[in-house]
Write an enzyme that holds these catalytic residues in place. Structure first.
Site, PDB file in Angstrom:
ATOM      1  CE  LYS A 175      -2.012   3.389   2.455  1.00  0.00           C
ATOM      2  NZ  LYS A 175      -1.787   4.045   1.427  1.00  0.00           N
ATOM      3  CD  GLU A 250      14.015   1.386   9.863  1.00  0.00           C
ATOM      4  OE1 GLU A 250      14.293   2.564  10.125  1.00  0.00           O
ATOM      5  OE2 GLU A 250      14.517   0.418  10.045  1.00  0.00           O
ATOM      6  CB  CYS A 284      13.651   9.231   7.362  1.00  0.00           C
ATOM      7  SG  CYS A 284      14.676   8.382   6.491  1.00  0.00           S
ATOM      8  CD  GLU A 382      10.721  13.276  10.808  1.00  0.00           C
ATOM      9  OE1 GLU A 382       9.482  12.907  10.995  1.00  0.00           O
ATOM     10  OE2 GLU A 382      11.222  12.844  10.353  1.00  0.00           O
TER      11      GLU A 382
HETATM   12  P1  NAD Z   1       2.638   8.763   7.137  1.00  0.00           P
HETATM   13  O1  NAD Z   1       2.753   8.004   8.446  1.00  0.00           O
HETATM   14  O2  NAD Z   1       1.653   9.754   7.345  1.00  0.00           O
HETATM   15  O3  NAD Z   1       2.392   7.837   6.073  1.00  0.00           O
HETATM   16  C1  NAD Z   1       3.163   6.399   5.767  1.00  0.00           C
HETATM   17  C2  NAD Z   1       2.263   5.500   5.131  1.00  0.00           C
HETATM   18  O4  NAD Z   1       1.169   5.066   6.174  1.00  0.00           O
HETATM   19  C3  NAD Z   1       1.616   6.042   4.051  1.00  0.00           C
HETATM   20  O5  NAD Z   1       1.286   4.783   3.080  1.00  0.00           O
HETATM   21  C4  NAD Z   1      -0.035   6.010   4.668  1.00  0.00           C
HETATM   22  O6  NAD Z   1      -0.931   6.226   3.627  1.00  0.00           O
HETATM   23  C5  NAD Z   1       0.181   5.170   5.495  1.00  0.00           C
HETATM   24  N1  NAD Z   1      -0.899   5.213   6.727  1.00  0.00           N
HETATM   25  C6  NAD Z   1      -1.501   6.440   7.113  1.00  0.00           C
HETATM   26  N2  NAD Z   1      -2.444   6.040   8.121  1.00  0.00           N
HETATM   27  C7  NAD Z   1      -2.316   4.896   8.432  1.00  0.00           C
HETATM   28  C8  NAD Z   1      -2.756   3.778   9.462  1.00  0.00           C
HETATM   29  N3  NAD Z   1      -3.668   4.597  10.242  1.00  0.00           N
HETATM   30  N4  NAD Z   1      -2.609   2.819   9.413  1.00  0.00           N
HETATM   31  C9  NAD Z   1      -1.535   2.146   8.526  1.00  0.00           C
HETATM   32  N5  NAD Z   1      -1.014   3.067   7.492  1.00  0.00           N
HETATM   33  C10 NAD Z   1      -1.223   4.441   7.495  1.00  0.00           C
HETATM   34  O7  NAD Z   1       4.000   9.294   7.101  1.00  0.00           O
HETATM   35  P2  NAD Z   1       4.381  10.241   5.245  1.00  0.00           P
HETATM   36  O8  NAD Z   1       3.836  11.352   5.685  1.00  0.00           O
HETATM   37  O9  NAD Z   1       4.057   9.442   4.458  1.00  0.00           O
HETATM   38  O10 NAD Z   1       5.929   9.949   5.560  1.00  0.00           O
HETATM   39  C11 NAD Z   1       6.673  10.989   6.105  1.00  0.00           C
HETATM   40  C12 NAD Z   1       7.444  10.466   7.502  1.00  0.00           C
HETATM   41  O11 NAD Z   1       8.081   9.249   7.240  1.00  0.00           O
HETATM   42  C13 NAD Z   1       8.169  11.178   8.373  1.00  0.00           C
HETATM   43  O12 NAD Z   1       8.061  11.063   9.678  1.00  0.00           O
HETATM   44  C14 NAD Z   1       9.754  10.440   8.037  1.00  0.00           C
HETATM   45  O13 NAD Z   1      10.739  10.735   8.582  1.00  0.00           O
HETATM   46  C15 NAD Z   1       9.123   9.225   7.882  1.00  0.00           C
HETATM   47  N6  NAD Z   1      10.194   8.405   7.175  1.00  0.00           N
HETATM   48  C16 NAD Z   1      11.102   7.602   7.531  1.00  0.00           C
HETATM   49  C17 NAD Z   1      12.090   6.786   6.830  1.00  0.00           C
HETATM   50  C18 NAD Z   1      12.934   5.837   7.431  1.00  0.00           C
HETATM   51  O14 NAD Z   1      13.651   5.010   7.010  1.00  0.00           O
HETATM   52  N7  NAD Z   1      13.258   5.959   8.675  1.00  0.00           N
HETATM   53  C19 NAD Z   1      12.099   7.092   5.377  1.00  0.00           C
HETATM   54  C20 NAD Z   1      11.243   7.842   4.846  1.00  0.00           C
HETATM   55  C21 NAD Z   1      10.081   8.538   5.701  1.00  0.00           C
END
Ligand code: NAD
Length: 479
Positions: A175, A250, A284, A382
């Site tokens: 997803k 992550e 990230c 962040e």
């Molecule tokens: P997000 O948590 O909003 O979304 C990530 C994914 O989770 C998306 O596919 C989203 O649709 C899904 N999601 C949303 N609500 C959900 C739920 N209730 N249950 C399950 N899945 C759900 O994050 P984002 O805005 O897409 O990405 C930004 C964040 O990701 C930042 O905090 C960043 O630091 C982190 N990030 C971390 C890494 C790493 O490897 N550590 C890499 C890239 C991004």
């Protein structure tokens, strides 16, 4: 004509149950519709999991070599489409074309790395105390893996989760984030064209709040691998613990860079800019706290501000652009609100932090704050945007203490020419990625990736570490 991208379930491209779609617009020009993708329901997720579950036995029985051959084919197809995939990425989530091409090439390399893993050993022979016995370990796949990915690396992250899951014999339901679902769909097209058996790879797009709980709560899903925010990660962890399944998270970072009195300042400045502001700070591993020794503070600051002020902000598909837009209105508003909070809490904004008004994109100029202290919000939370916070220290001990004063522990850099400072940093820095004379962002695909504290669930992705998550170990004893 705008294309509508479908779900991919059991080897078939299908519309979602309710036939509803979501529009994807270009963050550099919100008038431009990039395409549409499915808004899936719980039943769509169930169908995808059923397909993955039905396919898992046959996939498990394939040889690693056969699975690897398919991954090599996927890699070749993606490689042939780098221009199209990269342009879609730039149009969908804003990063520059150069970065998008680099990321897509990285995806190809990751696929090839794991394709090769199909022919490598997966166990150990362990001497038994019984002379009539043979003891060894082997690995077995988990079954169906749920893959939930963010928008900021819409090719590399799906691939670095799917490729190891697949090579070690798991089937997947992915997803993607809605901000970059079409880019991910284009990758899934390559898996399809490579001839993946039906049900081995399934793709369901739509709202995370609908798909996430349906996927993580499904009785046939044996593991969840997630990259994204801390708040969503926590919910997934809770569900996985309840169900007793494996999970890998992550999440965010608040990555520090330390610049000591003996550092190469030009290198430190350029790496701070590259590590902090490429991809509009939406990594990230992006540098966000810049901790500088007092004796070089003013010189570092003036060089940094001069270069940051000269950064060209614009549409990532233009060659003149160094930094693209924020991914969305929400992300832009979040960054602007942190700029406001920074000023209100007493930090001094030296440059940037302004919305570029008369445009149809989510553009903001890169910001540098001076006089930041560790209790300020912009030093702790962040931001996920192009904001650098400068902090002054008088010793390496103070610098490392400050760098560790964070709930996060993903990546950390130091710029120094002094080996003893490097060694102190290696010993005392609480971060999963410790980088010396190199920017905080940037990882090599064959090395373990992950963080400490709130940044990750302490497992590691990539390289040899991936096998630990995507397989179960069996100890065999033959008498
Ligand atoms: P997000 O948590 O909003 O979304 C990530 C994914 O989770 C998306 O596919 C989203 O649709 C899904 N999601 C949303 N609500 C959900 C739920 N209730 N249950 C399950 N899945 C759900 O994050 P984002 O805005 O897409 O990405 C930004 C964040 O990701 C930042 O905090 C960043 O630091 C982190 N990030 C971390 C890494 C790493 O490897 N550590 C890499 C890239 C991004």
């Amino acid at each position: 004509m705008t294309e509508t991208y479908k779900n991919y379930i059991n080897g078939i491209w299908s519309t979602a149950e309710k036939n509803e779609t979501i529009e994807s617009h270009n963050p550099a020009n919100t008038d431009e519709l990039v395409g549409k993708f499915q808004s899936s329901t719980v039943n769509d997720v169930n169908a995808a999991v059923d397909a993955a579950s039905s396919a898992k036995l046959a996939w498990k029985k394939c040889t690693g070599n056969d699975r690897g051959d398919l991954l090599f084919k996927v890699a070749a197809i993606i490689e042939g489409r780098i221009d199209d995939i990269a342009l879609t990425m730039t149009k969908e989530m804003g990063k520059t074309l150069a970065e998008a091409r680099g990321e897509t090439a990285r995806g190809v390399a990751i696929l090839r790395y794991y394709a090769g893993e199909g022919m490598r050993s997966i166990g150990d022979v362990i001497p038994s105390t019984d002379k009539d016995a043979l003891m060894f370990t082997t690995r077995t796949p988990l079954g169906v893996v749920g893959v939930i990915t963010p928008w900021n690396f819409p090719v590399a992250i799906p691939i670095w989760k799917m490729a190891p899951a697949l090579i070690y014999g798991n089937t997947v339901v992915i997803k993607p984030a809605s901000e970059a679902a079409i880019t991910c769909a284009k990758i899934i097209e390559c898996f399809h064209e490579a001839g993946m058996p039906e049900g081995v790879v399934n793709f369901v797009s739509g709202a995370g709040s609908v798909i996430g709980p349906a996927l993580s709560g499904h009785s046939e899903v044996n593991a969840i691998t997630f990259t994204g925010s801390n708040s969503v990660g926590k919910q997934l962890a809770q569900k996985a613990v309840e169900r007793g399944i494996k999970y890998q998270l992550e999440m965010g970072g608040k990555n520090p860079v330390i610049v000591t009195e003996d550092a190469n300042l030009d290198l430190a400045v350029s790496a701070t800019i590259s590590g902090g502001l490429k991809s509009t700070g939406q990594k990230c591993t992006a540098t966000s706290r810049v901790i500088v020794h007092s004796s070089v503070y003013e010189e570092f600051k003036s060089k940094l501000v001069k270069e940051v002020s000269a950064i060209s902000v614009g549409d990532g598909s233009s060659e003149d652009t160094w930094m693209g837009p924020s991914v969305s209105q929400t992300q832009l508003d979040t960054v602007l609100s942190y700029i406001d909070i920074g000023k209100k809490e007493g930090a001094e904004l030296l440059t940037g932090g302004e919305k570029v008004n008369e445009s149809k994109g989510y553009f903001i100029t890169p910001a540098v704050f001076d006089s930041v202290t560790s209790e300020m919000t912009i030093a702790q939370e962040e931001i996920f945007g192009p904001v650098l916070a400068l902090m002054k220290v008088d010793s390496i001990e103070e610098a490392i203490d400050l760098a560790n004063d964070s709930d996060y522990g993903l990546s950390a850099s130091i710029f120094t020419s002094d080996i003893s400072k490097m060694l102190s940093f290696i010993d005392d820095m609480d971060a999963g990625l410790v980088r010396i004379n190199a920017e905080s962002a940037g990882v090599e695909l064959q090395a373990p990736f992950g963080g400490m504290k709130k940044s990750s669930s302490h497992s590691r992705e990539q390289g040899k570490a991936a096998i630990e998550f995507f397989t179960n170990i069996k100890t065999i004893f033959i008498k």
